[in-house]
Design a protein around this motif. Structure first.
Motif, PDB file in Angstrom:
ATOM      1  N   PRO A   1      13.992 -35.017   1.557  1.00  0.00           N
ATOM      2  CA  PRO A   1      14.094 -35.953   0.723  1.00  0.00           C
ATOM      3  C   PRO A   1      13.551 -37.323   1.258  1.00  0.00           C
ATOM      4  O   PRO A   1      12.886 -38.144   0.712  1.00  0.00           O
ATOM      5  N   GLU A   2      13.969 -37.536   2.450  1.00  0.00           N
ATOM      6  CA  GLU A   2      13.614 -38.956   3.010  1.00  0.00           C
ATOM      7  C   GLU A   2      12.369 -38.642   3.889  1.00  0.00           C
ATOM      8  O   GLU A   2      11.805 -39.795   4.355  1.00  0.00           O
ATOM      9  N   GLY A   3      11.676 -37.551   3.923  1.00  0.00           N
ATOM     10  CA  GLY A   3      10.077 -37.369   4.474  1.00  0.00           C
ATOM     11  C   GLY A   3       9.307 -37.404   3.357  1.00  0.00           C
ATOM     12  O   GLY A   3       9.132 -38.237   2.631  1.00  0.00           O
ATOM     13  N   MET A   4       8.679 -36.064   3.279  1.00  0.00           N
ATOM     14  CA  MET A   4       7.907 -35.664   2.037  1.00  0.00           C
ATOM     15  C   MET A   4       8.774 -34.999   1.043  1.00  0.00           C
ATOM     16  O   MET A   4       9.053 -33.730   1.349  1.00  0.00           O
ATOM     17  N   PRO A   5       9.007 -35.835  -0.133  1.00  0.00           N
ATOM     18  CA  PRO A   5       9.828 -35.063  -1.102  1.00  0.00           C
ATOM     19  C   PRO A   5       9.409 -33.811  -1.576  1.00  0.00           C
ATOM     20  O   PRO A   5       7.949 -33.631  -1.623  1.00  0.00           O
ATOM     21  N   VAL A   6      10.120 -32.759  -2.165  1.00  0.00           N
ATOM     22  CA  VAL A   6       9.928 -31.415  -2.388  1.00  0.00           C
ATOM     23  C   VAL A   6       8.456 -31.614  -3.597  1.00  0.00           C
ATOM     24  O   VAL A   6       7.700 -30.873  -3.727  1.00  0.00           O
ATOM     25  N   ALA A   7       8.596 -32.578  -4.537  1.00  0.00           N
ATOM     26  CA  ALA A   7       7.568 -32.569  -5.636  1.00  0.00           C
ATOM     27  C   ALA A   7       6.250 -32.988  -5.122  1.00  0.00           C
ATOM     28  O   ALA A   7       5.400 -32.205  -5.406  1.00  0.00           O
ATOM     29  N   GLU A   8       6.087 -33.979  -4.003  1.00  0.00           N
ATOM     30  CA  GLU A   8       5.111 -34.186  -3.601  1.00  0.00           C
ATOM     31  C   GLU A   8       4.452 -33.259  -2.676  1.00  0.00           C
ATOM     32  O   GLU A   8       3.087 -32.769  -2.659  1.00  0.00           O
ATOM     33  N   ALA A   9       5.177 -32.240  -2.027  1.00  0.00           N
ATOM     34  CA  ALA A   9       4.954 -31.246  -1.159  1.00  0.00           C
ATOM     35  C   ALA A   9       4.221 -30.336  -2.073  1.00  0.00           C
ATOM     36  O   ALA A   9       3.066 -29.703  -1.670  1.00  0.00           O
ATOM     37  N   ALA A  10       4.981 -29.990  -3.033  1.00  0.00           N
ATOM     38  CA  ALA A  10       4.426 -28.896  -4.266  1.00  0.00           C
ATOM     39  C   ALA A  10       3.012 -29.408  -4.570  1.00  0.00           C
ATOM     40  O   ALA A  10       2.120 -28.347  -4.547  1.00  0.00           O
ATOM     41  N   ARG A  11       2.866 -30.536  -4.812  1.00  0.00           N
ATOM     42  CA  ARG A  11       1.513 -30.919  -5.325  1.00  0.00           C
ATOM     43  C   ARG A  11       0.540 -30.772  -4.346  1.00  0.00           C
ATOM     44  O   ARG A  11      -0.554 -30.215  -4.712  1.00  0.00           O
ATOM     45  N   LYS A  12       0.840 -31.107  -2.772  1.00  0.00           N
ATOM     46  CA  LYS A  12      -0.354 -31.039  -2.083  1.00  0.00           C
ATOM     47  C   LYS A  12      -0.440 -29.555  -1.865  1.00  0.00           C
ATOM     48  O   LYS A  12      -1.656 -29.128  -1.532  1.00  0.00           O
ATOM     49  N   LEU A  13       0.667 -28.710  -1.628  1.00  0.00           N
ATOM     50  CA  LEU A  13       0.526 -27.294  -1.387  1.00  0.00           C
ATOM     51  C   LEU A  13      -0.377 -26.641  -2.489  1.00  0.00           C
ATOM     52  O   LEU A  13      -1.192 -25.801  -2.200  1.00  0.00           O
ATOM     53  N   ILE A  14       0.098 -26.799  -3.811  1.00  0.00           N
ATOM     54  CA  ILE A  14      -1.070 -26.300  -4.954  1.00  0.00           C
ATOM     55  C   ILE A  14      -2.485 -26.764  -4.623  1.00  0.00           C
ATOM     56  O   ILE A  14      -3.289 -25.801  -4.743  1.00  0.00           O
ATOM     57  N   TRP A  15      -2.812 -27.809  -4.381  1.00  0.00           N
ATOM     58  CA  TRP A  15      -4.015 -28.186  -4.122  1.00  0.00           C
ATOM     59  C   TRP A  15      -4.557 -27.651  -3.113  1.00  0.00           C
ATOM     60  O   TRP A  15      -5.868 -26.958  -3.033  1.00  0.00           O
ATOM     61  N   LEU A  16      -3.978 -27.218  -1.922  1.00  0.00           N
ATOM     62  CA  LEU A  16      -4.410 -27.010  -0.729  1.00  0.00           C
ATOM     63  C   LEU A  16      -4.798 -25.227  -0.825  1.00  0.00           C
ATOM     64  O   LEU A  16      -5.624 -24.775  -0.548  1.00  0.00           O
ATOM     65  N   ALA A  17      -3.814 -24.696  -1.472  1.00  0.00           N
ATOM     66  CA  ALA A  17      -3.962 -23.262  -1.570  1.00  0.00           C
ATOM     67  C   ALA A  17      -4.891 -23.116  -2.822  1.00  0.00           C
ATOM     68  O   ALA A  17      -5.762 -21.899  -2.617  1.00  0.00           O
ATOM     69  N   THR A  18      -5.289 -23.760  -3.623  1.00  0.00           N
ATOM     70  CA  THR A  18      -6.266 -23.699  -4.691  1.00  0.00           C
ATOM     71  C   THR A  18      -7.857 -23.960  -3.963  1.00  0.00           C
ATOM     72  O   THR A  18      -8.643 -22.996  -3.939  1.00  0.00           O
ATOM     73  N   GLU A  19      -7.670 -24.725  -3.062  1.00  0.00           N
ATOM     74  CA  GLU A  19      -8.894 -25.083  -2.205  1.00  0.00           C
ATOM     75  C   GLU A  19      -9.204 -23.872  -1.276  1.00  0.00           C
ATOM     76  O   GLU A  19     -10.322 -23.238  -1.158  1.00  0.00           O
ATOM     77  N   MET A  20      -8.198 -23.238  -0.708  1.00  0.00           N
ATOM     78  CA  MET A  20      -8.173 -22.146   0.470  1.00  0.00           C
ATOM     79  C   MET A  20      -8.676 -21.117  -0.387  1.00  0.00           C
ATOM     80  O   MET A  20      -9.414 -20.201   0.086  1.00  0.00           O
ATOM     81  N   ARG A  21      -8.236 -20.969  -1.560  1.00  0.00           N
ATOM     82  CA  ARG A  21      -8.569 -19.507  -2.372  1.00  0.00           C
ATOM     83  C   ARG A  21     -10.398 -19.617  -2.794  1.00  0.00           C
ATOM     84  O   ARG A  21     -10.881 -18.580  -2.823  1.00  0.00           O
ATOM     85  N   ALA A  22     -10.482 -20.785  -3.239  1.00  0.00           N
ATOM     86  CA  ALA A  22     -11.944 -21.198  -3.536  1.00  0.00           C
ATOM     87  C   ALA A  22     -12.745 -20.953  -2.533  1.00  0.00           C
ATOM     88  O   ALA A  22     -13.941 -20.437  -2.740  1.00  0.00           O
ATOM     89  N   ARG A  23     -12.703 -21.428  -1.392  1.00  0.00           N
ATOM     90  CA  ARG A  23     -13.344 -21.556  -0.328  1.00  0.00           C
ATOM     91  C   ARG A  23     -13.139 -20.481   0.766  1.00  0.00           C
ATOM     92  O   ARG A  23     -13.991 -20.277   1.821  1.00  0.00           O
ATOM     93  N   LYS A  24     -12.126 -19.641   0.487  1.00  0.00           N
ATOM     94  CA  LYS A  24     -11.821 -18.538   1.318  1.00  0.00           C
ATOM     95  C   LYS A  24     -11.697 -18.765   2.929  1.00  0.00           C
ATOM     96  O   LYS A  24     -12.218 -18.108   3.671  1.00  0.00           O
ATOM     97  N   LEU A  25     -10.956 -20.015   3.087  1.00  0.00           N
ATOM     98  CA  LEU A  25     -10.774 -20.126   4.486  1.00  0.00           C
ATOM     99  C   LEU A  25      -9.513 -21.224   4.624  1.00  0.00           C
ATOM    100  O   LEU A  25      -9.086 -21.655   3.541  1.00  0.00           O
ATOM    101  N   SER A  26      -8.952 -21.218   5.768  1.00  0.00           N
ATOM    102  CA  SER A  26      -7.982 -22.026   6.114  1.00  0.00           C
ATOM    103  C   SER A  26      -8.222 -22.595   7.501  1.00  0.00           C
ATOM    104  O   SER A  26      -9.012 -22.264   8.247  1.00  0.00           O
ATOM    105  N   GLY A  27      -7.524 -23.844   8.078  1.00  0.00           N
ATOM    106  CA  GLY A  27      -7.334 -24.019   9.323  1.00  0.00           C
ATOM    107  C   GLY A  27      -8.454 -25.414   9.387  1.00  0.00           C
ATOM    108  O   GLY A  27      -8.576 -25.995   8.405  1.00  0.00           O
ATOM    109  N   VAL A  28      -8.809 -25.532  10.540  1.00  0.00           N
ATOM    110  CA  VAL A  28      -9.802 -26.773  10.767  1.00  0.00           C
ATOM    111  C   VAL A  28     -10.702 -26.928   9.630  1.00  0.00           C
ATOM    112  O   VAL A  28     -11.115 -28.185   9.452  1.00  0.00           O
TER     113      VAL A  28
END
Lengths: 250, 453
Positions: A202-229
């Protein structure tokens, strides 16, 4: 704002332990014992056992189910000394994970703070699982490091794995959760192959904000078939783990 | 092949690196690497075999191959046979006795290799590590003089989770009010970027100028970042880099001997020091080579000592072993951290380095404030060049516990140690000497001058 003239006014500028006062060369009793209380909370978080039944109950409230596995570490002292064992599934548990090719599997690891997992993991999963429509299981892993997700992902034949893990507690942050995304997980992946969100609380990155970023990142990862740098380059606001501060763990 | 028979059992060690590893006092990192002694008896047998080993052996048998490792080449190529001559006929055991008996080990420095000093440390108790190190005088200088007898300096470490300039300034002022900052005012940046590092460099430089503090500043970014800041004309006093004891470790840090030389040359041409020109700042720590899978089967303490050979090639102002930072898989508990801190200080000092120690621990190590008090006090007795000063011992950016400003005051008062002389004079001018610290900030240290308004 006028310039501060009293020592204690420095506190408005930083969460650091400034303006603690001074008795001789030492710390006043209140500041000394406040530190001890914070260290005790961090120590307890490191050594707390994950309450798997409680976590499963919390998950069931949003109709999620999870199976439990363990790493090759029999106990916490071994976990702290042997990072290699914390990255490997216990043999008998590997056999329970039947290969079932899937797009995304979730692995919830106790890591160095079961407290963080207990407090934030179910809430985060409740937000991201429906959005990502994964077809893989949720696995709860104890005495586990981030790379245990690679072993799980490989056993399941998952296209990607998302690991939620309790981060090493800081003195004022005993319940910080981390999230790691790895495309094509297999044993031998390194931190450079992952993307990471850190300081989820809660005092750092709240769960809702983390969820939003994770969903974006996971969607990009699947579309581009890569993760990392490689993925980080496209999304500068999201740090790859290779650039994050690493202190022995995960 | 090395061997020793102890209590009727013959213990054998196939090569020098195995002998050194088995002789090393117990620690989790060597156990993780699978090279530690398998029993207490085997460890002592290795120490007995090591004590009988001629020092000459270290010049003919390397622990990491000369052909493939530039740190080994540096060690062998820079060895000074003239300085070595007085001890050339000694064994490791006789060398320990010699170090305890003589008054000043300094003339031996350039004749010693890291492996020799690591070896002798393995057969030393803590009191030997302290007594011998206390005899090693190492003095360096930039805007003040570091390492004079009876002095102990403090790095002021005003880190902030987002590099907020007000936050950094507030912690800096807090440290100055408690007598810290004569070693350096040095920030670990949260983000290693040219832009962020440049703005921190300007900000710290302005604080030092406005308060007229006889000290130096540093932003502990990667050396390649600092070199780019230099191209932009940023005010750089000290050039920082983490280094290790093998070529592969340094490669994992993204540094080479050429890069270090380039930075050293740049620092010298800047000529920003007033009382000296030692302008490099290095950090090291046991376990970094194993962590980078670059240890060549050599124990972590010997590899750590080899990092000091890299450091001394560049005449640093400060070298700092961040002893408890890396975590319990390398140093498990307070006992292991305490021993390692004293070993690192001992080896660095014997090799002629201005050795400081970050007396520290993480929350997953079996250590606490009592362990840190023990190590800090022992290091004070050993004549440590400098320690860290962090507000309330809590580094809110790196999430570990180091020593506080108060801790350094405690050591100075208890052991009768003073800050660097130029800085001590400055504290006097600011009305901050003698331990009396007002709740009201002295006018000469007006927070507005640090950008706080």
């Amino acid at each position: 704002m006028t310039a501060p003239t009293l020592w204690r006014d420095l506190r408005q500028y930083t969460p650091a332990r400034v303006a603690l006062g001074r008795v001789g060369a030492g710390l006043p009793t209140a500041a000394h014992l406040a530190f001890q209380a914070d260290h005790a909370a961090a120590r307890d978080a490191v050594h707390a056992a994950l309450d798997i039944a409680q976590l499963q109950t919390a998950l069931s409230e949003t109709k999620l189910t999870a199976t439990a596995v363990r790493s090759a570490c029999p106990d916490r002292p071994t976990y702290l000394r042997r990072p290699d064992l914390g990255r490997r599934l216990r043999e008998e548990d590997r056999e329970t994970l039947q290969p079932a090719p899937c797009k995304i599997a979730f692995v919830v690891c106790d890591g160095l703070s079961a407290l963080a997992v207990q407090r934030h993991a179910a809430g985060l999963l409740a937000l991201i699982v429906p959005a990502l429509e994964p077809d893989g299981p949720i696995v709860i892993a104890t005495q586990a490091r981030v790379a245990l997700g690679d072993d799980v992902g490989e056993a399941l034949h998952a296209s990607a794995v998302i690991v939620l893990i309790g981060e090493r507690p800081g003195l004022s942050t005993p319940d910080s959760l981390g999230a790691y995304l790895t495309w094509a997980p297999h044993v031998g992946r390194t931190d450079a192959d992952r993307n990471c969100l850190s300081n989820i609380r809660p005092e750092g990155m709240p769960v809702a904000e983390a969820a939003r970023k994770l969903i974006w990142l996971a969607t990009e990862m699947r579309a581009r078939k890569l993760s990392g740098v490689g993925l980080k380059d496209e999304a500068p606001m999201l740090a790859a783990t290779a650039n994050s501060t690493s202190l022995g763990a995960p | 092949m090395y061997a020793h028979t102890l209590q009727g059992t013959r213990h054998t060690f196939p090569d020098l690196r195995t002998l050194l590893a088995r002789a090393t006092p117990a620690r989790s990192g060597d156990q993780l690497a699978g090279i530690a002694a398998e029993s207490a008896t085997q460890r002592v047998a290795a120490q007995l075999a090591l004590a009988d080993l001629p020092l000459q052996t270290f010049l003919t048998e390397t622990v990491v191959p000369y052909e493939t490792d530039d740190v080994t080449r540096l060690i062998i190529d820079m060895h000074d046979p003239t300085a070595f001559a007085p001890i050339a006929c000694m064994t490791v055991g006789a060398f320990r006795d010699h170090l305890l008996a003589i008054d000043d080990p300094a003339p031996l420095r350039s004749g010693l290799t890291p492996e020799m000093v690591a070896a002798v440390s393995k057969i030393c108790r803590l009191q030997d590590l302290i007594a011998i190190a206390a005899k090693c005088k190492v003095t360096t200088a930039f805007r003040d003089t570091i390492g004079l007898p009876g002095r102990m300096s403090v790095r002021l470490q005003p880190n902030h989770p987002t590099d907020d300039p007000h936050g950094v300034a507030a912690s800096t002022l807090d440290g100055l009010l408690l007598g810290a900052g004569d070693a350096v005012i040095g920030v670990n940046p949260a983000t290693d970027s040219v832009q962020g590092t440049t703005s921190l460099l300007h900000m710290l430089s302005e604080i030092v100028e406005r308060y007229a503090i006889p000290t130096q500043t540093c932003v502990l970014a990667h050396l390649t970042t600092t070199m780019r800041c230099l191209e932009n004309g940023a005010p750089i006093d000290l050039f920082f880099q983490s280094i290790g004891g093998t070529q592969a470790t340094n490669e994992s840090f993204g540094v080479s001997m050429n890069l270090l030389k380039e930075a050293h040359d740049a620092a010298r041409s800047l000529n920003r020091g007033t009382v000296g020109q030692n302008a490099m700042y290095f950090e090291t720590g046991q376990g970094s080579a194993l962590s980078a899978n670059a240890h060549h089967g050599v124990d972590q303490q010997t590899i750590e000592a080899r990092a000091y050979a890299v450091a001394r090639a560049f005449s640093p102002l400060l070298v700092n072993s961040v002893v408890g930072f890396i975590g319990p898989e390398y140093l498990y508990d307070g006992k292991q951290i305490i021993r390692a801190g004293l070993e690192d200080h001992f080896c660095g000092k014997l090799l002629g380095l201005p050795m400081g120690v970050d007396v520290c621990y993480t929350n997953h190590a079996e250590a606490d404030q009592d362990d840190m008090d023990t190590l800090l006090t022992l290091l004070g007795a050993a004549g440590v060049t400098f320690v860290m000063g962090v507000p309330g011992a809590d580094d809110i950016m790196l999430s570990y516990q180091s020593t506080s400003f108060h801790d350094s005051l405690y050591v100075r008062e208890t052991l009768g140690l003073k800050p660097a002389p130029e800085f001590e004079d400055w504290l006097g001018k600011m009305g901050l000497s003698g331990g009396a610290t007002p709740d009201r900030i002295p006018a000469k240290l007006a927070p507005a001058l640090a950008g706080l308004a």
